[in-house]
Write a protein that holds these residues in place. Sequence first.
Motif, PDB file in Angstrom:
ATOM      1  N   SER A   1       0.853  -1.195   0.000  1.00  0.00           N
ATOM      2  CA  SER A   1       0.000   0.000   0.000  1.00  0.00           C
ATOM      3  C   SER A   1       0.882   1.236   0.000  1.00  0.00           C
ATOM      4  O   SER A   1       2.036   1.203   0.442  1.00  0.00           O
ATOM      5  N   ILE A   2       0.342   2.330  -0.489  1.00  0.00           N
ATOM      6  CA  ILE A   2       1.049   3.603  -0.537  1.00  0.00           C
ATOM      7  C   ILE A   2       0.227   4.621   0.248  1.00  0.00           C
ATOM      8  O   ILE A   2      -0.998   4.650   0.141  1.00  0.00           O
ATOM      9  N   ASP A   3       0.913   5.422   1.031  1.00  0.00           N
ATOM     10  CA  ASP A   3       0.214   6.419   1.839  1.00  0.00           C
ATOM     11  C   ASP A   3      -0.698   7.271   0.967  1.00  0.00           C
ATOM     12  O   ASP A   3      -0.328   7.654  -0.153  1.00  0.00           O
ATOM     13  N   GLU A   4      -1.866   7.567   1.494  1.00  0.00           N
ATOM     14  CA  GLU A   4      -2.889   8.264   0.722  1.00  0.00           C
ATOM     15  C   GLU A   4      -2.400   9.594   0.179  1.00  0.00           C
ATOM     16  O   GLU A   4      -1.685  10.344   0.844  1.00  0.00           O
ATOM     17  N   GLU A   5      -2.777   9.844  -1.060  1.00  0.00           N
ATOM     18  CA  GLU A   5      -2.515  11.093  -1.769  1.00  0.00           C
ATOM     19  C   GLU A   5      -1.041  11.290  -2.149  1.00  0.00           C
ATOM     20  O   GLU A   5      -0.673  12.371  -2.618  1.00  0.00           O
ATOM     21  N   LYS A   6      -0.197  10.286  -1.993  1.00  0.00           N
ATOM     22  CA  LYS A   6       1.198  10.422  -2.413  1.00  0.00           C
ATOM     23  C   LYS A   6       1.320  10.030  -3.889  1.00  0.00           C
ATOM     24  O   LYS A   6       1.838   8.973  -4.232  1.00  0.00           O
ATOM     25  N   TYR A   7       0.847  10.934  -4.727  1.00  0.00           N
ATOM     26  CA  TYR A   7       0.867  10.671  -6.161  1.00  0.00           C
ATOM     27  C   TYR A   7       2.301  10.543  -6.677  1.00  0.00           C
ATOM     28  O   TYR A   7       2.564   9.790  -7.611  1.00  0.00           O
ATOM     29  N   TRP A   8       3.216  11.288  -6.071  1.00  0.00           N
ATOM     30  CA  TRP A   8       4.599  11.231  -6.531  1.00  0.00           C
ATOM     31  C   TRP A   8       5.186   9.831  -6.348  1.00  0.00           C
ATOM     32  O   TRP A   8       6.016   9.386  -7.152  1.00  0.00           O
TER      33      TRP A   8
ATOM     34  N   LYS B   1       1.871  -5.019   2.455  1.00  0.00           N
ATOM     35  CA  LYS B   1       2.921  -4.301   3.171  1.00  0.00           C
ATOM     36  C   LYS B   1       2.815  -2.832   2.829  1.00  0.00           C
ATOM     37  O   LYS B   1       2.515  -2.457   1.709  1.00  0.00           O
ATOM     38  N   ARG B   2       3.093  -2.008   3.790  1.00  0.00           N
ATOM     39  CA  ARG B   2       2.971  -0.572   3.579  1.00  0.00           C
ATOM     40  C   ARG B   2       4.251  -0.030   2.958  1.00  0.00           C
ATOM     41  O   ARG B   2       5.358  -0.388   3.360  1.00  0.00           O
ATOM     42  N   LEU B   3       4.105   0.817   1.963  1.00  0.00           N
ATOM     43  CA  LEU B   3       5.251   1.425   1.315  1.00  0.00           C
ATOM     44  C   LEU B   3       5.655   2.652   2.108  1.00  0.00           C
ATOM     45  O   LEU B   3       4.995   3.683   2.080  1.00  0.00           O
ATOM     46  N   ILE B   4       6.750   2.532   2.849  1.00  0.00           N
ATOM     47  CA  ILE B   4       7.189   3.594   3.744  1.00  0.00           C
ATOM     48  C   ILE B   4       8.657   3.905   3.469  1.00  0.00           C
ATOM     49  O   ILE B   4       9.472   3.003   3.324  1.00  0.00           O
ATOM     50  N   PHE B   5       8.990   5.179   3.403  1.00  0.00           N
ATOM     51  CA  PHE B   5      10.368   5.589   3.265  1.00  0.00           C
ATOM     52  C   PHE B   5      10.764   6.358   4.522  1.00  0.00           C
ATOM     53  O   PHE B   5       9.958   7.065   5.120  1.00  0.00           O
ATOM     54  N   ASN B   6      12.021   6.202   4.919  1.00  0.00           N
ATOM     55  CA  ASN B   6      12.505   6.902   6.104  1.00  0.00           C
ATOM     56  C   ASN B   6      12.567   8.399   5.855  1.00  0.00           C
ATOM     57  O   ASN B   6      12.711   8.856   4.718  1.00  0.00           O
ATOM     58  N   GLN B   7      12.505   9.141   6.936  1.00  0.00           N
ATOM     59  CA  GLN B   7      12.507  10.590   6.820  1.00  0.00           C
ATOM     60  C   GLN B   7      13.789  11.102   6.154  1.00  0.00           C
ATOM     61  O   GLN B   7      13.779  12.112   5.467  1.00  0.00           O
ATOM     62  N   ASN B   8      14.923  10.407   6.380  1.00  0.00           N
ATOM     63  CA  ASN B   8      16.193  10.873   5.836  1.00  0.00           C
ATOM     64  C   ASN B   8      16.477  10.326   4.445  1.00  0.00           C
ATOM     65  O   ASN B   8      17.568  10.447   3.927  1.00  0.00           O
TER      66      ASN B   8
END
Length: 313
Positions: free
Chosen positions: A99-106, A296-303
């Motif tokens: 899954s991708i966080d909502e509204e993250k079109y990029w 699985k959630r598509l998550i990238f670290n803040q850095n």
Amino acid sequence: MDNSKATFSPTRLLLCDESETSLYEKEVDLLSSMDEEYIKSLLDRERHDFSQISSGDWIKEARLDAIQYILNKRDLLGFTSQTAYLSVIYLDRFLSRRSIDEEKYWAVRLLSMACLSLAAKMEECTVPALPEFCVEEYSFESSVIQRMELLVLNTLEWKMGSLTPFAFTQFFLTKFCQSSLQRNAMSTIVEVILGSLKDVEIMCYRSSVIAASATLVALDPRLTRDALEHKISLLSSSDVLKIEDVVSCYYQILAFDTMKLNRGDIMSPDLSPNQLQIDEVLGSSSVTTAANAKRKRLIFNQNDNISPKKRQN
């Protein structure tokens, strides 16, 4: 076994930078030798890439935009229809697992770039540098696209070989159409298949079913159910290719109302997203959320600094 059949790869039909029409002219002798036994071998090893995508409205819109990007880039970079279709298979398989966080079109656009790049590496003789996959509104560092490519590979478990409808179209065309009409029909079949990419319901069918259905639609969009069943029953491979699936897919393509299937009036797949009515395109898609919890959630670290950089004028 005939060595020509043992080494023949259907993806070679659309591998170089020539048009599908010129390839058709050069390969017609080879393709005419494809018999029922060979098609059965393809059907036997066909993997069903069924992909159940999130039912969220924003991801439907983002997916449509991603496909439009793929089709546009396919034209600009000179890729084949095979490459474009394969990249959408990767896109849908990925979205069905993460899954991708909502509204993250990029993030979806980055994903589409990675999928197109991977498909090009599978199918094209020459692959452009990664910056050429970027567009004006989204510019990513090459290292970022490479990381997304690796994420796609790992998510798909490095299973990147998939048969597309283009592996079967010439066979069905020779079975359903008189030889004198085949050359003109091929370009229409390609348009029908590419246009169908935008409908998630159609993409749930096997590639062989889509190929048979798209061929029949391109040749005659007014076939009755009895006529369809009769044509399909003439194939000795019909014991593997289920008649009911082809009939259902045929009518699904006809019901996909963004394509105008009157003769000579098929909507080009190159229309901009603003010209497509998104609600009409995907509003009828029946997808459930049963599998969402397993994604699985598509998550990238803040850095990670992965967000796209706007190009300066």
